[in-house]
Structure formats: structure tokens, C-alpha cells
Write a protein that holds these residues in place. Structure first.
Motif, PDB file in Angstrom:
ATOM      1  N   SER A  69     -65.543  25.355  52.132  1.00 51.57           N
ATOM      2  CA  SER A  69     -64.651  26.042  51.195  1.00 51.57           C
ATOM      3  C   SER A  69     -65.502  26.861  50.247  1.00 51.57           C
ATOM      4  N   ASP A  88     -51.121  27.991  43.133  1.00 51.84           N
ATOM      5  CA  ASP A  88     -52.058  27.235  43.958  1.00 51.84           C
ATOM      6  C   ASP A  88     -52.593  26.084  43.137  1.00 51.84           C
ATOM      7  N   ARG A 135     -57.868  34.910  43.063  1.00 54.41           N
ATOM      8  CA  ARG A 135     -56.933  36.005  42.843  1.00 54.41           C
ATOM      9  C   ARG A 135     -57.514  37.298  43.402  1.00 54.41           C
ATOM     10  N   ALA A 136     -56.674  38.153  43.931  1.00 55.52           N
ATOM     11  CA  ALA A 136     -57.136  39.371  44.582  1.00 55.52           C
ATOM     12  C   ALA A 136     -57.591  40.429  43.597  1.00 55.52           C
ATOM     13  N   ARG A 173     -57.707  30.618  40.358  1.00 55.72           N
ATOM     14  CA  ARG A 173     -56.924  30.493  41.576  1.00 55.72           C
ATOM     15  C   ARG A 173     -55.655  31.334  41.483  1.00 55.72           C
ATOM     16  N   PRO A 174     -55.132  31.737  42.629  1.00 51.18           N
ATOM     17  CA  PRO A 174     -53.848  32.466  42.615  1.00 51.18           C
ATOM     18  C   PRO A 174     -52.754  31.633  41.993  1.00 51.18           C
ATOM     19  N   ARG A 229     -61.963  35.168  48.182  1.00 58.19           N
ATOM     20  CA  ARG A 229     -60.853  36.084  47.872  1.00 58.19           C
ATOM     21  C   ARG A 229     -60.045  36.388  49.128  1.00 58.19           C
ATOM     22  N   ASP A 230     -60.756  36.626  50.237  1.00 54.81           N
ATOM     23  CA  ASP A 230     -60.062  36.926  51.491  1.00 54.81           C
ATOM     24  C   ASP A 230     -59.246  35.735  51.982  1.00 54.81           C
ATOM     25  N   ASN A 231     -59.717  34.517  51.698  1.00 57.50           N
ATOM     26  CA  ASN A 231     -59.035  33.301  52.152  1.00 57.50           C
ATOM     27  C   ASN A 231     -57.928  32.848  51.202  1.00 57.50           C
ATOM     28  N   GLY A 232     -57.753  33.579  50.100  1.00 59.25           N
ATOM     29  CA  GLY A 232     -56.719  33.201  49.153  1.00 59.25           C
ATOM     30  C   GLY A 232     -57.144  32.131  48.159  1.00 59.25           C
ATOM     31  N   GLU A 233     -58.435  31.834  48.089  1.00 56.76           N
ATOM     32  CA  GLU A 233     -58.917  30.846  47.117  1.00 56.76           C
ATOM     33  C   GLU A 233     -59.115  31.457  45.734  1.00 56.76           C
TER      34      GLU A 233
END
Length: 208
Positions: free
Chosen positions: A89, A206, A157-158, A202-203, A151-155
Motif C-alpha cells: 500500500s 474513505d 485525494r486527486a 484521504r479522499p 493517488r492513482d489507486n484512490g489512496e
């Protein structure tokens, strides 16, 4: 003529001398010993290193272009090895990277080489540039790669600036190792820094 079935090219000895890891290690160990004895970087000429190591100058120049290249390898040998990332991770990878930074901080406090040479390198622009390009830049690139995957995995925020975020993550450990050399470097420092920062990065929604 060669015996039947024998390729004469296979019988010819290889050209040149093979690089000896033992010789390279002996040269690096010689420089480390001279630095431990308090010899300033400015006084460590290739001639002196070769004479102390019991090799010719050509032996050194076959392996390194000059003092700067040699000293960078000496510094790398004196530091803890680069970590192998678990890849499980983003959080785990960041903890491993920061733990490596913490261990380097501890080594800098206990190693005469790291402590003295880091200080002397700042007065040698060529050496500092060589160290920066071959040691610091790849480590920073690795941290950015970890954050980018996160970031690409959604861990993450974009909308985050990864360059700034990388500075924020390594900042607390660098502060304690460089600006506050008397500060505590506890075993769980890497986990504390990463987990504290990730709480707010985190987003939304989440909770993992």
C-alpha cells in the motif's frame, strides 16, 4: 590450427582486466579510514588514496572519473542501504521510506564519516552536486512515485500537489535529523508521521 570442433574465439583470453570488487571495496575502505582519522576532504587527493590503499592511480581512475565520483560511493557505503518497498500500500511504502530516512539520521549522529563529510560537502559545490544528483534525487523520485501510485489507486485525494506533499511528509524527519540533531528519533516515528498526515489526505468518505 585449433583441434577439430573447437572455436578458436572461445580459447582467446578476455581482453582487459576484470573489475575486482575486492579492490573497489579496499579503496572505499581506505577513504573511510582516512576520513575517520580526521583527514579533511580537501586533503584527500587521488595520489594519497592510491598510496594508502597500495594501488596505482590508474586503478582508481579505471573505476571512478575523479574524487567526486569516488566520494559519492564512499558516502553511499557509509549510509544504511536503500530500502526495498513492500508494495502492499502507499501507506506501507511511505513508512518504509521514512524509516530509512530516520535510520540515516541516526547513522549521521553516530558515524564520524557521515557527520563530518556532510558538513564538508557543503563547501565543495562539485561534490555536493554529485551527491545530490546520484543519491538525493533518486530517493526523492522514489517518494514521488509512491505518492503518484497512491493517488492513482484512490489512496490520496486527486487534487493534491505531490511535490509539495512529498516535502510535507519527509519534512518532520528531516527537521529532527538536520535542524534539531538533539531531537528524539523514536522507533515509531515513521508510522506516527505517515498516519497523522494521511488522516487528512484521504479522499472524502474513505475511512480505511
Amino acid at each position: 590450427m585449433s583441434p577439430a570442433g573447437t572455436d578458436p574465439r572461445q580459447e582467446a583470453p578476455p581482453r582487459g582486466r576484470p573489475r575486482s570488487e575486492a579492490v573497489e571495496r579496499a579503496i572505499i575502505d581506505t577513504v573511510m579510514k582516512l576520513l575517520e582519522d580526521g583527514v579533511p576532504l580537501a586533503e584527500l587527493s587521488i595520489e594519497r588514496i592510491a598510496r594508502t590503499a597500495g594501488v596505482g592511480k590508474a586503478t582508481i581512475y579505471r573505476r571512478w572519473n575523479g574524487k567526486e565520483d569516488l566520494f559519492v560511493d564512499v558516502m553511499r557505503a557509509a549510509e544504511p542501504p536503500d530500502p526495498e518497498l513492500p508494495g502492499t500500500s502507499m501507506r506501507d511504502d511511505l513508512v518504509v521510506l521514512l524509516e530509512s530516512l530516520r535510520l540515516r539520521g541516526l547513522a549521521g549522529r553516530t558515524s564520524a564519516i557521515l557527520h563530518n563529510v556532510h558538513a564538508q560537502m557543503k563547501s565543495s559545490p562539485n561534490l555536493w552536486e554529485a551527491y545530490h544528483n546520484t543519491v538525493i534525487v533518486p530517493r526523492r523520485r522514489l517518494g514521488l512515485e509512491v505518492l503518484s501510485r497512491g493517488r492513482d489507486n484512490g489512496e490520496l485525494r486527486a487534487d493534491l500537489d505531490l511535490e509539495l506533499l512529498n516535502d510535507i511528509i519527509v519534512g518532520p524527519v528531516l527537521l529532527r535529523t538536520v535542524m534539531r540533531p538533539d531531537a528524539d528519533l523514536p522507533d515509531n516515528l515513521a508510522e506516527q508521521v505517515v498516519d497523522t498526515l494521511l488522516e487528512g489526505l484521504r479522499p472524502a468518505g474513505d475511512e480505511n
